[in-house]
Design a protein around this motif. Sequence first.
Motif, PDB file in Angstrom:
ATOM      1  N   LYS A 140       0.834  -1.203   0.000  1.00 52.60           N
ATOM      2  CA  LYS A 140       0.000   0.000   0.000  1.00 52.60           C
ATOM      3  C   LYS A 140       0.872   1.258   0.000  1.00 52.60           C
ATOM      4  CE  LYS A 140      -3.970  -0.121   1.383  1.00 52.60           C
ATOM      5  NZ  LYS A 140      -5.205  -0.361   0.649  1.00 52.60           N
ATOM      6  N   VAL A 141       1.913   1.228   0.821  1.00 54.02           N
ATOM      7  CA  VAL A 141       2.821   2.381   0.895  1.00 54.02           C
ATOM      8  C   VAL A 141       3.570   2.534  -0.432  1.00 54.02           C
ATOM      9  CG1 VAL A 141       4.857   3.342   2.041  1.00 54.02           C
ATOM     10  CG2 VAL A 141       3.080   2.236   3.406  1.00 54.02           C
ATOM     11  N   ARG A 142       3.988   1.406  -1.006  1.00 56.22           N
ATOM     12  CA  ARG A 142       4.715   1.464  -2.284  1.00 56.22           C
ATOM     13  C   ARG A 142       3.879   2.180  -3.345  1.00 56.22           C
ATOM     14  NH1 ARG A 142       4.539   0.100  -7.067  1.00 56.22           N
ATOM     15  NH2 ARG A 142       2.645  -1.167  -6.853  1.00 56.22           N
ATOM     16  N   LYS A 143       2.611   1.757  -3.442  1.00 57.82           N
ATOM     17  CA  LYS A 143       1.734   2.364  -4.437  1.00 57.82           C
ATOM     18  C   LYS A 143       1.497   3.844  -4.124  1.00 57.82           C
ATOM     19  CE  LYS A 143      -2.246   0.709  -6.380  1.00 57.82           C
ATOM     20  NZ  LYS A 143      -3.481  -0.121  -6.327  1.00 57.82           N
ATOM     21  N   GLU A 162       8.474  -3.090  -3.694  1.00 54.32           N
ATOM     22  CA  GLU A 162       8.246  -3.101  -2.248  1.00 54.32           C
ATOM     23  C   GLU A 162       9.572  -3.272  -1.498  1.00 54.32           C
ATOM     24  OE1 GLU A 162       7.474  -5.610  -4.225  1.00 54.32           O
ATOM     25  OE2 GLU A 162       8.486  -7.317  -3.285  1.00 54.32           O
ATOM     26  N   LYS A 163      10.625  -3.654  -2.238  1.00 55.75           N
ATOM     27  CA  LYS A 163      11.951  -3.745  -1.607  1.00 55.75           C
ATOM     28  C   LYS A 163      12.460  -2.361  -1.190  1.00 55.75           C
ATOM     29  CE  LYS A 163      13.465  -7.746  -4.248  1.00 55.75           C
ATOM     30  NZ  LYS A 163      14.338  -8.176  -5.347  1.00 55.75           N
ATOM     31  N   GLU A 164      11.860  -1.347  -1.769  1.00 52.90           N
ATOM     32  CA  GLU A 164      12.325   0.020  -1.498  1.00 52.90           C
ATOM     33  C   GLU A 164      11.591   0.660  -0.325  1.00 52.90           C
ATOM     34  OE1 GLU A 164      13.817   1.449  -5.845  1.00 52.90           O
ATOM     35  OE2 GLU A 164      11.648   1.573  -5.506  1.00 52.90           O
ATOM     36  N   ILE A 165      10.663  -0.080   0.289  1.00 55.85           N
ATOM     37  CA  ILE A 165       9.850   0.464   1.387  1.00 55.85           C
ATOM     38  C   ILE A 165      10.254  -0.222   2.691  1.00 55.85           C
ATOM     39  CG2 ILE A 165       7.513   0.825   2.272  1.00 55.85           C
ATOM     40  CD1 ILE A 165       8.125   2.317  -0.375  1.00 55.85           C
ATOM     41  N   ILE A 166      10.874   0.530   3.568  1.00 52.91           N
ATOM     42  CA  ILE A 166      11.308  -0.012   4.857  1.00 52.91           C
ATOM     43  C   ILE A 166      10.455   0.612   5.953  1.00 52.91           C
ATOM     44  CG2 ILE A 166      13.238  -0.102   6.489  1.00 52.91           C
ATOM     45  CD1 ILE A 166      14.950   0.274   3.776  1.00 52.91           C
ATOM     46  N   PHE A 167       9.917  -0.242   6.805  1.00 55.54           N
ATOM     47  CA  PHE A 167       9.159   0.277   7.940  1.00 55.54           C
ATOM     48  C   PHE A 167      10.108   0.594   9.092  1.00 55.54           C
ATOM     49  CE2 PHE A 167       5.321  -1.929   6.091  1.00 55.54           C
ATOM     50  CZ  PHE A 167       4.609  -0.759   5.873  1.00 55.54           C
ATOM     51  N   THR A 168       9.908   1.769   9.672  1.00 55.98           N
ATOM     52  CA  THR A 168      10.711   2.210  10.817  1.00 55.98           C
ATOM     53  C   THR A 168       9.725   2.668  11.892  1.00 55.98           C
ATOM     54  OG1 THR A 168      10.774   4.484  10.004  1.00 55.98           O
ATOM     55  CG2 THR A 168      12.565   3.011   9.292  1.00 55.98           C
ATOM     56  N   ARG A 169      10.261   3.315  12.926  1.00 53.94           N
ATOM     57  CA  ARG A 169       9.364   3.850  13.960  1.00 53.94           C
ATOM     58  C   ARG A 169       8.781   5.187  13.548  1.00 53.94           C
ATOM     59  NH1 ARG A 169      11.515   5.281  19.040  1.00 53.94           N
ATOM     60  NH2 ARG A 169      13.534   5.428  18.010  1.00 53.94           N
ATOM     61  N   ASP A 208       5.290  11.581  -5.271  1.00 52.01           N
ATOM     62  CA  ASP A 208       5.689  10.547  -6.209  1.00 52.01           C
ATOM     63  C   ASP A 208       7.218  10.492  -6.170  1.00 52.01           C
ATOM     64  OD1 ASP A 208       6.616   9.232  -8.523  1.00 52.01           O
ATOM     65  OD2 ASP A 208       4.776   9.743  -9.618  1.00 52.01           O
ATOM     66  N   VAL A 209       7.743   9.482  -5.466  1.00 50.02           N
ATOM     67  CA  VAL A 209       9.204   9.451  -5.267  1.00 50.02           C
ATOM     68  C   VAL A 209       9.940   9.250  -6.585  1.00 50.02           C
ATOM     69  CG1 VAL A 209       9.243   8.752  -2.838  1.00 50.02           C
ATOM     70  CG2 VAL A 209       9.099   6.989  -4.618  1.00 50.02           C
ATOM     71  N   GLY A 254       6.800   4.342  10.880  1.00 42.41           N
ATOM     72  CA  GLY A 254       7.292   5.321   9.920  1.00 42.41           C
ATOM     73  C   GLY A 254       7.802   4.592   8.701  1.00 42.41           C
ATOM     74  N   VAL A 255       8.174   5.364   7.699  1.00 41.06           N
ATOM     75  CA  VAL A 255       8.594   4.768   6.433  1.00 41.06           C
ATOM     76  C   VAL A 255       9.899   5.395   5.966  1.00 41.06           C
ATOM     77  CG1 VAL A 255       8.007   4.574   3.968  1.00 41.06           C
ATOM     78  CG2 VAL A 255       6.242   4.172   5.709  1.00 41.06           C
ATOM     79  N   LEU A 256      10.761   4.548   5.444  1.00 44.86           N
ATOM     80  CA  LEU A 256      11.901   5.028   4.668  1.00 44.86           C
ATOM     81  C   LEU A 256      11.785   4.432   3.279  1.00 44.86           C
ATOM     82  CD1 LEU A 256      14.646   6.434   4.306  1.00 44.86           C
ATOM     83  CD2 LEU A 256      15.704   4.256   4.915  1.00 44.86           C
ATOM     84  N   TYR A 257      11.713   5.315   2.276  1.00 42.70           N
ATOM     85  CA  TYR A 257      11.877   4.867   0.895  1.00 42.70           C
ATOM     86  C   TYR A 257      13.331   5.080   0.528  1.00 42.70           C
ATOM     87  CZ  TYR A 257      12.448   5.530  -4.104  1.00 42.70           C
ATOM     88  OH  TYR A 257      12.939   5.463  -5.381  1.00 42.70           O
ATOM     89  N   GLY A 258      13.925   4.103  -0.148  1.00 39.62           N
ATOM     90  CA  GLY A 258      15.274   4.275  -0.684  1.00 39.62           C
ATOM     91  C   GLY A 258      15.349   3.585  -2.028  1.00 39.62           C
TER      92      GLY A 258
END
Lengths: 403, 139
Positions: free
Chosen positions: A67-70, A77-84, A203-204, A226-230
């Motif tokens: 959902k976050v990726r979209k 989805e490999k680029e979406i890391i869940f953080t605090r 839009d990253v 929280g989210v980190l996109y990389g």
Amino acid sequence: MQDFRKDFPLLVKEPTAYLDNAATAQRPQCVIDAEMDFYINHNANPLRGFYPLSVEATEIYEAAREKVRKFLNADSEKEIIFTRNTSESLNLVAYSYGLANIKAGDEIVISITEHHSNMLPWRMVAEKVGAVVKYLDCEQDGSFTKEALDAAFSEKTRLVAMAQVSNVLGRVNPVEEVIKRAHAVGAVAVIDGAQSVPHMKVDVKSLDADFFAFSGHKLFGPMGIGVLYGKEEILNKMQPFLCGGEMIDSVHRDSVKYAELPHKFEAGTVNAAGAAGLAAAIDYVERIGYDVMAERELALTKRAMEGIKKIPHIHILGSENPEDHTGIITFTIDDVHPHDVSAVLEADKIDVRAGHHCAQPLLEHLGVRSSTRASLMFYNTEEEVDALIASLASVRRRLGYAD
Amino acid sequence: MQINNFYNEILTEHNVRPEYKREMEDADLVLEGVNPSCGDDIWLKLKLDGDIIADGAFTGDGCAISQASADIMLGLIIGKKKDEALELGKKFLKMIQGTATEEEIDELEEAGALKDISHMPARVKCAVLGWRTLDEMFK
């Protein structure tokens, strides 16, 4: 006009006007339900067990990631890391990317408008490796001149840190320009989206950000997610930030193979219920639509700024134009300390933020010691804005000044 | 408590027109007191005549409560012996904690105007800044 307030249980019962949305938003019932539903109906440790309950928990967690990726329009989805939260996302980049890739003599560009969260991690990196911090200074209205940009960047720039929206001025920063300039000299760009994601479509891919961070709780989601996109190619080359459970493929006495992305960066039991809540928050935002939210927020911001401008001795920081504020109105009142402003507003049942807003260097740059911030969300009302204006008009008198 | 009444006349008067907020070049004791969380900052300056606080002043920047409280404090302690001043400080602290007797609050004279601070935990630090700095000065 649709009443969005009934979606938020706290807003229905809370007697005060909540105008501290830039600190944290309120949560709609659907987010609270989603988080609770995880614990009541699907609770097991995700990514671990093979039994159905654990598989369900994993599915909910990974569906939230998708959902976050979209939502961010990331490739994978490999680029979406869940953080605090945003702070942890930015620290992950500082420790895992910064310390490994930035060398003595390299330059790190930090916008002076940054929240301490997108400033101190980079100063830590600079101090540890002997790199140089160069501040990108803004004008009094929060804008950036070509000269300031030219002065900040050089062939030695290796990383640039900038928020998409300032948490003090509310202004949208020229992140596209900054990202282009970073890439032109071979640097990576780290964008703090904590204040932008709650208010505008991001839009990253079209931004071409290398890293992009945001917090769930400012987007009506739960605290603690929280989210980190990389970009995948960069994340792949990075070492893990935290080591421990769930981030490995195999561990032997003398060797370890780390898990693939994104799990390499998610050590320990994850906040699956929080992720479920965040997914529900994204659904909520998409159901209402950023266009509807932004229109309401702009109308409220205009009303507030017009009212405040009529009151003597009050000075709004940043642009004159409500469109440059993203619902954030930070101001000073002559001779009155923000804590006293806040106390008077508190007496009138209005919640605002007083102090330096975790952006002390920006306030120093603007020549302000501390300030008061009201931040509006689409669920705020004209009545609340009018109450804010009326209360502000009374502050100096109530503090013993004649006008 | 109605906070509306909290910024009472005594407090606003000492904030807007402080009696002792001024420079003092020849002070015997000078100490800075800071509340890092809210940015209140005062420089307390005293002139001593043996054991007696002969004169005092302060400069600084902060909320009305911190500035007015420091001004009221100086009005109370100037002319008093060091030990008497520190004793008043203890009573002030008791008042802020809500444990002082009516008699003790009376002894604090104008500083009694700050007694409702005990209902505002976030502002206690502001009210005691001057007194805390005075205490540290004599340590």
